[in-house]
Design an enzyme around this catalytic site. Sequence first.
Site, PDB file in Angstrom:
ATOM      1  N   THR A 127      -8.107  -6.705   7.276  1.00 37.44           N
ATOM      2  CA  THR A 127      -6.661  -6.865   7.099  1.00 37.44           C
ATOM      3  C   THR A 127      -5.885  -5.601   7.467  1.00 37.44           C
ATOM      4  O   THR A 127      -6.430  -4.493   7.373  1.00 37.44           O
ATOM      5  CB  THR A 127      -6.376  -7.218   5.616  1.00 37.44           C
ATOM      6  OG1 THR A 127      -4.999  -7.032   5.336  1.00 37.44           O
ATOM      7  CG2 THR A 127      -7.171  -6.344   4.648  1.00 37.44           C
ATOM      8  N   GLU A 129      -3.787  -4.398   5.653  1.00 35.74           N
ATOM      9  CA  GLU A 129      -3.469  -3.697   4.396  1.00 35.74           C
ATOM     10  C   GLU A 129      -4.325  -2.443   4.213  1.00 35.74           C
ATOM     11  O   GLU A 129      -3.985  -1.569   3.421  1.00 35.74           O
ATOM     12  CB  GLU A 129      -3.609  -4.652   3.209  1.00 35.74           C
ATOM     13  CG  GLU A 129      -2.719  -5.862   3.401  1.00 35.74           C
ATOM     14  CD  GLU A 129      -2.464  -6.697   2.161  1.00 35.74           C
ATOM     15  OE1 GLU A 129      -2.607  -6.186   1.048  1.00 35.74           O
ATOM     16  OE2 GLU A 129      -2.107  -7.870   2.341  1.00 35.74           O
TER      17      GLU A 129
END
Length: 339
Positions: A127, A129
Amino acid sequence: MRILVTGGCGFIGTNYIRRLLSHDPDAVVVNLDKLTYAGNPLNLDGAAEEFGARYRFVRGDIADAELLPRVLEEHGVEAVVNFAAETHVDRSIDDPAPFLTTNVLGTQNLLEASRRYGVEQFVHVSTDEVYGSLGPTGSFTEGTPLAPNSPYSASKASSDHLCRAYHMTYGFPVVITRCSNNYGPYQFPEKLIPLMLTKAENDEPLPVYGDGLNVRDWIYVLDHCLGVDLALRKGAPGEIYNFGADCEKTNLEVIRTLLQIVGKPESLITFVADRPGHDRRYAMGYDKARRELGFEPEYDFAEGMRETVAWYQNNRDWLENVRSGSYIDFMNRWYGERK
Ligand code: NAD
Ligand code: TYD
């Protein structure tokens, strides 16, 4: 190709398996899923009838060191696509431990079994993130230093590091993909878009964290699946590929779009206590995937959102089915504390 897909009963895994089996008549998929609260066997209901022996399901945990060698052997697995994970940031704040067990130890266990068995291509689905939070300008590249801010993103960054280490140490053919925020059919209704959609349809308040101006870079789930498939077939071992779709939106913009589609008033928007450590902005640069894999997202946001809303409206039984048990407990506790 015989492919072990982990976490195939979750949001992206379900879309990925359906797409893969429909697009590639030579693909055989073994779906290994623990069926946590987020994994729903109904998502692939009918797949065995539709795709015959090309679709197989094994209920199991990627952290189970005894099970994995058996599964790899029994099905003659050639490639692995690892979607299995604990994925919800808020749950990782509430209780980080399962995130480490599955995302870190589970991934290491899967890497180890795959390496020993001689898997030829391993795609680890990660991801944006892991890169942390951006200021008002710029975007992530594959070279952006990792700076995860939540227990979820820290566990994903750890698993990415393990993948890198398996490549550097053992020459294991692992490719890491990192994608921006997905939306589309089958997404569990704890995530922003299906959560706000289901609440709006019931005329319930929409709990917006902080000032609602945090930015996420949205991609329709089938575009992410396209990227993962390209990484599986063309990704170079040891490489990282970012995927995105040039679609930065504030949370308020996303919610207003939803409210317009379902014809509900903006007065439903309610500001609640912010998420601790809430990343301000994500923006994904994906030039490398474009250049080296030929990746090009196909859906625009308006089209993807219309399809998503229509899917949830046509699948109310699915929603009722997943909104039970631990879902209710977590929602009551988490949102009860944020009023
Ligand atoms: P999800 O939470 O909807 O599904 C996760 C699936 O993994 C579920 O079916 C669950 O039962 C299964 N699972 C959990 N622990 C397991 C274990 N120990 N062993 C076997 N199966 C297990 O998640 P998702 O949104 O589909 O995300 C899939 C992957 O994509 C994750 O690795 C996530 O980090 C990554 N990702 C998600 C997004 C997004 O926007 N949703 C964006 C980028 C990357
Ligand atoms: P989410 O769907 O949890 O994805 P992620 O945190 O992995 O990006 O959240 C997307 C954005 O929506 C994020 O900025 C947090 C915000 N959000 C709310 O404002 N209210 C909510 O109830 C939820 C679940 C998310």
